[in-house]
Design a protein around this motif. Structure first.
Motif, PDB file in Angstrom:
ATOM      1  N   THR A 276       0.855  -1.193   0.000  1.00  0.00           N
ATOM      2  CA  THR A 276       0.000   0.000   0.000  1.00  0.00           C
ATOM      3  C   THR A 276       0.893   1.246   0.000  1.00  0.00           C
ATOM      4  O   THR A 276       0.507   2.290  -0.512  1.00  0.00           O
ATOM      5  N   SER A 277       2.117   1.111   0.532  1.00  0.00           N
ATOM      6  CA  SER A 277       3.079   2.226   0.532  1.00  0.00           C
ATOM      7  C   SER A 277       3.574   2.555  -0.873  1.00  0.00           C
ATOM      8  O   SER A 277       4.270   3.554  -1.063  1.00  0.00           O
ATOM      9  N   GLY A 278       3.247   1.714  -1.856  1.00  0.00           N
ATOM     10  CA  GLY A 278       3.576   2.020  -3.246  1.00  0.00           C
ATOM     11  C   GLY A 278       2.558   2.964  -3.868  1.00  0.00           C
ATOM     12  O   GLY A 278       2.712   3.393  -5.004  1.00  0.00           O
ATOM     13  N   ARG A 279       1.508   3.271  -3.111  1.00  0.00           N
ATOM     14  CA  ARG A 279       0.473   4.210  -3.567  1.00  0.00           C
ATOM     15  C   ARG A 279       0.320   5.402  -2.651  1.00  0.00           C
ATOM     16  O   ARG A 279      -0.029   6.479  -3.089  1.00  0.00           O
ATOM     17  N   PHE A 280       0.520   5.159  -1.336  1.00  0.00           N
ATOM     18  CA  PHE A 280       0.256   6.201  -0.339  1.00  0.00           C
ATOM     19  C   PHE A 280       1.472   6.309   0.577  1.00  0.00           C
ATOM     20  O   PHE A 280       1.721   5.417   1.370  1.00  0.00           O
ATOM     21  N   ALA A 281       2.212   7.395   0.457  1.00  0.00           N
ATOM     22  CA  ALA A 281       3.361   7.599   1.347  1.00  0.00           C
ATOM     23  C   ALA A 281       2.859   8.172   2.670  1.00  0.00           C
ATOM     24  O   ALA A 281       1.865   8.891   2.705  1.00  0.00           O
ATOM     25  N   SER A 282       3.541   7.798   3.754  1.00  0.00           N
ATOM     26  CA  SER A 282       3.160   8.344   5.054  1.00  0.00           C
ATOM     27  C   SER A 282       4.408   8.711   5.842  1.00  0.00           C
ATOM     28  O   SER A 282       5.516   8.286   5.499  1.00  0.00           O
ATOM     29  N   ALA A 283       4.218   9.491   6.893  1.00  0.00           N
ATOM     30  CA  ALA A 283       5.336   9.890   7.754  1.00  0.00           C
ATOM     31  C   ALA A 283       6.051   8.642   8.269  1.00  0.00           C
ATOM     32  O   ALA A 283       5.401   7.634   8.555  1.00  0.00           O
ATOM     33  N   TYR A 284       7.350   8.713   8.365  1.00  0.00           N
ATOM     34  CA  TYR A 284       8.223   7.641   8.869  1.00  0.00           C
ATOM     35  C   TYR A 284       8.381   6.470   7.885  1.00  0.00           C
ATOM     36  O   TYR A 284       9.044   5.502   8.195  1.00  0.00           O
ATOM     37  N   GLY A 285       7.773   6.597   6.710  1.00  0.00           N
ATOM     38  CA  GLY A 285       7.937   5.530   5.723  1.00  0.00           C
ATOM     39  C   GLY A 285       8.420   6.074   4.392  1.00  0.00           C
ATOM     40  O   GLY A 285       8.195   5.464   3.349  1.00  0.00           O
ATOM     41  N   GLY A 286       9.094   7.222   4.419  1.00  0.00           N
ATOM     42  CA  GLY A 286       9.458   7.918   3.179  1.00  0.00           C
ATOM     43  C   GLY A 286      10.287   7.103   2.206  1.00  0.00           C
ATOM     44  O   GLY A 286       9.963   7.013   1.023  1.00  0.00           O
TER      45      GLY A 286
ATOM     46  N   THR B 143      -9.569  -5.689   6.257  1.00  0.00           N
ATOM     47  CA  THR B 143     -10.824  -4.935   6.336  1.00  0.00           C
ATOM     48  C   THR B 143     -10.718  -3.832   7.390  1.00  0.00           C
ATOM     49  O   THR B 143     -11.260  -2.740   7.224  1.00  0.00           O
ATOM     50  N   ASP B 144      -9.990  -4.112   8.478  1.00  0.00           N
ATOM     51  CA  ASP B 144      -9.890  -3.155   9.597  1.00  0.00           C
ATOM     52  C   ASP B 144      -8.880  -2.022   9.363  1.00  0.00           C
ATOM     53  O   ASP B 144      -8.746  -1.144  10.214  1.00  0.00           O
ATOM     54  N   GLN B 145      -8.126  -2.084   8.266  1.00  0.00           N
ATOM     55  CA  GLN B 145      -7.083  -1.062   8.045  1.00  0.00           C
ATOM     56  C   GLN B 145      -7.669   0.158   7.362  1.00  0.00           C
ATOM     57  O   GLN B 145      -8.215   0.056   6.266  1.00  0.00           O
ATOM     58  N   THR B 146      -7.533   1.322   8.008  1.00  0.00           N
ATOM     59  CA  THR B 146      -8.071   2.554   7.424  1.00  0.00           C
ATOM     60  C   THR B 146      -7.077   3.211   6.472  1.00  0.00           C
ATOM     61  O   THR B 146      -7.400   3.449   5.318  1.00  0.00           O
ATOM     62  N   PRO B 147      -5.829   3.528   6.917  1.00  0.00           N
ATOM     63  CA  PRO B 147      -4.916   4.235   5.985  1.00  0.00           C
ATOM     64  C   PRO B 147      -4.391   3.315   4.907  1.00  0.00           C
ATOM     65  O   PRO B 147      -4.336   2.116   5.064  1.00  0.00           O
TER      66      PRO B 147
END
Length: 245
Positions: free
Chosen positions: A140-150, A241-245
């Motif tokens: 999912t980090s290949g679509r949505f970058a987030s803090a601490y995972g740059g 199913t429970d994962q929001t971000p």
């Protein structure tokens, strides 16, 4: 129903645990001849015994081009061809950018991005010959970058970009390119995070939900690679199913 994998030859990278191990077993159960590569070769020995079909254990470090080329050559030598590449080897060393140990950045770029590129490069001549499939395990980090995972996200965004270019180059020649983007999966990935607050946050987030199991991703892999030849499943985003971000 999709095609059976009877007699198809598959190379899985990062096969010593988690998604790679589950995928190697699932493809073996579908009748594929599986070459399973990883750096932790001792773990692959037990995989050989667990696999329902014939499984070749390979000492493979995707960051080393010679190792990659040798693994592809041994696969073809043993099974006579290569039909499917599952590029799964990866590391997730997340943490803040400020004050980061940049050797961890290098390791992520070399494993997640360059490693998958090297493996595609070595396998492609054989896959073109067989009108095969390249399957890239992203995130999912290949679509949505987030803090601490740059940096982790940068490598996975890179995998997605490389895969789309590859798809455009080879799809008319019958080679299918699939990107699978899992959310939280119960694997060892987060255990290797060296930044304590980030590791604790990842473990806390995983504990707060019904995480995906490696077998859930393996099932998605089986689905994608067993479609009829004219069907290319290019992308599967799969979250708990429970994962929001």
């Amino acid at each position: 129903m999709g095609n059976t994998l009877e007699g198809k030859v598959v190379l899985v990278t990062g096969a010593s645990s988690g998604i790679g191990e589950a995928t190697a077993l699932a493809l073996s159960a579908e009748g594929a001849l599986v070459a399973a590569g990883a750096r932790r070769v001792d773990r692959l020995e037990s995989l050989v015994h667990k696999a329902p079909g014939e499984l070749l254990a390979l000492d493979l470090d995707v960051t080393d081009q010679d190792s990659v080329r040798a693994a592809v050559a041994k696969t073809v030598e043993r099974f006579g061809a290569l039909d499917i590449l599952v590029n799964n080897a990866g590391v997730m060393l997340t943490g803040p950018i400020a004050g980061a140990d940049t050797t961890e950045w290098t390791r992520m770029v070399e494993t997640n991005l360059l490693g998958s590129m090297y493996t595609v490069h070595a396998a492609l001549p054989y896959l073109l010959e067989r009108k095969g499939t390249v399957l890239q395990v992203s995130s999912t980090s290949g679509r949505f970058a987030s803090a601490y995972g740059g940096v982790y996200a940068a490598t996975k965004f890179g995998v997605t970009a490389f895969s789309e270019s590859l798809r455009q180059e080879v799809t008319a020649q019958g080679v299918r390119v699939v990107v699978i983007e899992p959310g939280f999966v119960a694997t060892e990935l987060a255990d290797h995070i060296t930044d304590p607050p980030t590791r604790a946050a990842a473990q806390e987030m995983a504990a707060s939900m019904r995480t995906l199991q490696p077998e859930d991703i393996a099932n998605a892999v089986v689905y994608a690679v067993t479609q009829p030849q004219h069907v290319a499943v290019n992308e599967i985003l799969i979250r708990p199913t429970d994962q929001t971000p």
